[in-house]
Design an enzyme around this catalytic site. Sequence first.
Site, short mmCIF file in Angstrom:
data_model
loop_
_atom_site.label_atom_id
_atom_site.label_comp_id
_atom_site.label_asym_id
_atom_site.label_seq_id
_atom_site.Cartn_x
_atom_site.Cartn_y
_atom_site.Cartn_z
N TYR A 55 -12.76 -6.67 -9.95
CA TYR A 55 -11.34 -6.72 -10.37
C TYR A 55 -11.18 -7.63 -11.60
O TYR A 55 -10.53 -7.25 -12.59
CB TYR A 55 -10.51 -7.22 -9.19
CG TYR A 55 -9.02 -7.24 -9.41
CD1 TYR A 55 -8.27 -6.08 -9.39
CD2 TYR A 55 -8.35 -8.46 -9.61
CE1 TYR A 55 -6.88 -6.10 -9.56
CE2 TYR A 55 -6.98 -8.50 -9.79
CZ TYR A 55 -6.25 -7.32 -9.76
OH TYR A 55 -4.88 -7.35 -9.93
N LYS A 59 -9.93 -6.58 -15.39
CA LYS A 59 -8.74 -7.18 -16.02
C LYS A 59 -9.11 -7.93 -17.31
O LYS A 59 -8.36 -7.91 -18.28
CB LYS A 59 -8.03 -8.11 -15.02
CG LYS A 59 -7.49 -7.38 -13.78
CD LYS A 59 -6.52 -6.27 -14.14
CE LYS A 59 -5.78 -5.70 -12.94
NZ LYS A 59 -4.87 -4.60 -13.29
N ALA A 75 -13.44 -8.46 -13.77
CA ALA A 75 -14.09 -7.84 -14.94
C ALA A 75 -13.19 -6.76 -15.52
O ALA A 75 -13.06 -6.63 -16.74
CB ALA A 75 -15.44 -7.25 -14.53
N SER A 87 -4.17 -9.40 -15.09
CA SER A 87 -3.97 -10.36 -13.98
C SER A 87 -4.48 -11.70 -14.46
O SER A 87 -5.40 -11.77 -15.28
CB SER A 87 -4.78 -9.91 -12.76
OG SER A 87 -4.89 -10.98 -11.83
N ILE A 127 2.29 -11.75 -7.16
CA ILE A 127 3.59 -11.08 -7.11
C ILE A 127 3.72 -10.41 -5.75
O ILE A 127 2.76 -9.78 -5.28
CB ILE A 127 3.70 -10.02 -8.23
CG1 ILE A 127 3.33 -10.60 -9.59
CG2 ILE A 127 5.08 -9.38 -8.24
CD1 ILE A 127 4.23 -11.69 -10.13
P1 NDP Z 1 0.56 -1.62 -5.58
O1 NDP Z 1 -0.69 -1.49 -4.79
O2 NDP Z 1 1.82 -2.06 -4.92
O3 NDP Z 1 0.85 -0.23 -6.35
C1 NDP Z 1 -0.16 0.38 -7.06
C2 NDP Z 1 0.38 1.58 -7.81
O4 NDP Z 1 -0.71 2.19 -8.50
C3 NDP Z 1 0.97 2.63 -6.89
O5 NDP Z 1 2.08 3.23 -7.53
C4 NDP Z 1 -0.17 3.64 -6.75
O6 NDP Z 1 0.37 4.93 -6.55
C5 NDP Z 1 -0.83 3.54 -8.12
N1 NDP Z 1 -2.23 3.94 -8.11
C6 NDP Z 1 -3.27 3.35 -7.48
N2 NDP Z 1 -4.41 4.03 -7.72
C7 NDP Z 1 -4.08 5.07 -8.52
C8 NDP Z 1 -4.80 6.14 -9.10
N3 NDP Z 1 -6.12 6.29 -8.93
N4 NDP Z 1 -4.13 7.04 -9.85
C9 NDP Z 1 -2.80 6.93 -10.04
N5 NDP Z 1 -2.04 5.94 -9.52
C10 NDP Z 1 -2.68 5.03 -8.76
O7 NDP Z 1 0.16 -2.58 -6.79
P2 NDP Z 1 1.01 -3.74 -7.51
O8 NDP Z 1 2.36 -3.26 -7.85
O9 NDP Z 1 0.87 -4.98 -6.73
O10 NDP Z 1 0.14 -3.93 -8.84
C11 NDP Z 1 0.43 -3.25 -10.04
C12 NDP Z 1 -0.51 -3.79 -11.12
O11 NDP Z 1 -0.32 -5.19 -11.26
C13 NDP Z 1 -1.98 -3.57 -10.81
O12 NDP Z 1 -2.69 -3.26 -11.98
C14 NDP Z 1 -2.42 -4.93 -10.29
O13 NDP Z 1 -3.78 -5.15 -10.50
C15 NDP Z 1 -1.56 -5.84 -11.13
N6 NDP Z 1 -1.38 -7.16 -10.55
C16 NDP Z 1 -0.73 -7.31 -9.34
C17 NDP Z 1 -0.58 -8.57 -8.81
C18 NDP Z 1 0.13 -8.80 -7.51
O14 NDP Z 1 0.17 -9.96 -7.08
N7 NDP Z 1 0.70 -7.81 -6.87
C19 NDP Z 1 -1.10 -9.76 -9.48
C20 NDP Z 1 -1.74 -9.49 -10.73
C21 NDP Z 1 -1.86 -8.24 -11.22
P3 NDP Z 1 -0.11 5.96 -5.41
O15 NDP Z 1 -0.74 5.18 -4.31
O16 NDP Z 1 1.18 6.66 -5.06
O17 NDP Z 1 -1.08 6.86 -6.11
#
Ligand code: NDP
Length: 244
Positions: free
Chosen positions: A152, A156, A154, A139, A185
């Site tokens: 968060y 990333k 830390a 991120s 996003i």
């Molecule tokens: P979402 O919250 O929309 O989706 C998160 C995904 O991660 C889901 O598929 C969820 O699946 C899965 N997940 C969460 N915890 C676990 C776990 N313990 N084990 C397995 N799967 C897990 O997140 P985003 O799509 O927004 O973000 C995706 C990545 O991009 C993240 O790493 C986020 O930090 C990063 N990011 C996002 C930004 C944004 O603006 N959206 C900006 C910068 C970075 P389920 O709940 O079905 O287990």
Amino acid sequence: MKIDLTGKVALVTGSTRGIGRTIAETLVGCGARVAVVGRDLKKAEEVAEELGEARGFACDISVPADVTMLVQAVEDAFGSCDILVNNAGITRDNLMLRMKDEDWDAVLETNLRSAFVAIRAAQRGMMKRRWGRIINIASVVGIIGNKGQANYAASKAGLIGLSKSVAKELASRNILCNVVAPGFIKTDMTDAMTEDAVTALATQIPLGRLGTTGDVAGLVAFLSSSHADYITGQVLTVDGGMVM
Ligand code: NDP
């Protein structure tokens, strides 16, 4: 320029929704077979069925032994794991004074330790095949920090250090490791924000809008492909120009 991932197998964590789902969809569109991963097997299988050349796997990536077993299960099911996208991530925001140890641990275990364990497990097969692509989704917050997100940020920033070390360690085996650092996003993660907060945020983004999941997925597909054969150890931001 066509991105062709025919014959490759990709494991994308957190691909039941959001950015991960679009990454999985895009990689399938480029010809890869994809392991869709989330905590809920039924949901992962549903998404995999919608995508086509994909299979669903359940794994809580905060549990190290389960991550190791996940990589093994994907290799058993598909015969290899060539592209690893460590995408799953969570937030547990709070100001430092109020941040609990559990919030720190949960975020570091889910966002950072999981990537270390998955890379350690997947590198064996990649080394044997002399080919591998590892893409860690960080991120911009890992680069510039953010109030209320010490845990968060830390995690990333940790992914960035991890990725550069992996890139140096595995380059001689033709295993490349890069970081994609999204800005804001539009996903479930950002849908939790108020409309005013989103509008205020958009004014700080030179391109004047939040990004789409497709904006991130396109870069991941490129980094997975032969067009990126000479790129490793890099941090690429997808943020509409926020950080430059
Ligand atoms: P979402 O919250 O929309 O989706 C998160 C995904 O991660 C889901 O598929 C969820 O699946 C899965 N997940 C969460 N915890 C676990 C776990 N313990 N084990 C397995 N799967 C897990 O997140 P985003 O799509 O927004 O973000 C995706 C990545 O991009 C993240 O790493 C986020 O930090 C990063 N990011 C996002 C930004 C944004 O603006 N959206 C900006 C910068 C970075 P389920 O709940 O079905 O287990």
